[in-house]
Design a protein around this motif. Structure first.
Motif, PDB file in Angstrom:
ATOM      1  N   TRP A   1       7.583 109.211 155.618  1.00  0.00           N
ATOM      2  CA  TRP A   1       7.171 108.167 154.635  1.00  0.00           C
ATOM      3  C   TRP A   1       5.594 107.976 154.744  1.00  0.00           C
ATOM      4  N   ARG A   2       4.890 108.347 155.969  1.00  0.00           N
ATOM      5  CA  ARG A   2       3.444 107.963 156.222  1.00  0.00           C
ATOM      6  C   ARG A   2       2.972 109.466 155.187  1.00  0.00           C
TER       7      ARG A   2
ATOM      8  N   LEU B   1       9.783 107.943 159.474  1.00  0.00           N
ATOM      9  CA  LEU B   1       8.411 107.394 159.717  1.00  0.00           C
ATOM     10  C   LEU B   1       7.373 108.212 159.046  1.00  0.00           C
TER      11      LEU B   1
END
Length: 51
Positions: free
Chosen positions: A31-32, A28
């Motif tokens: 991805w962010r 995550l």
């Protein structure tokens, strides 16, 4: 591996859950970071054009 006796299932499932959560957190975060980088590049290109 040490002998965990009757707690083996509990300990191993806790290790698995922790590992899964760590992997999810890393994925995550990456991805962010990519999303924010794309947004920043878009904003910078707009500023250069209007600048």
């Amino acid at each position: 591996m040490p002998d965990l006796g009757k707690y083996a299932d509990t300990v191993l499932s806790a290790y698995a859950a922790s590992l899964l959560l760590l992997v999810a957190l890393v994925v995550l975060t990456i991805w962010r970071g990519r999303k924010v980088r794309r947004e920043m590049e878009t904003l910078e290109s707009r500023v250069k054009r209007n600048g």
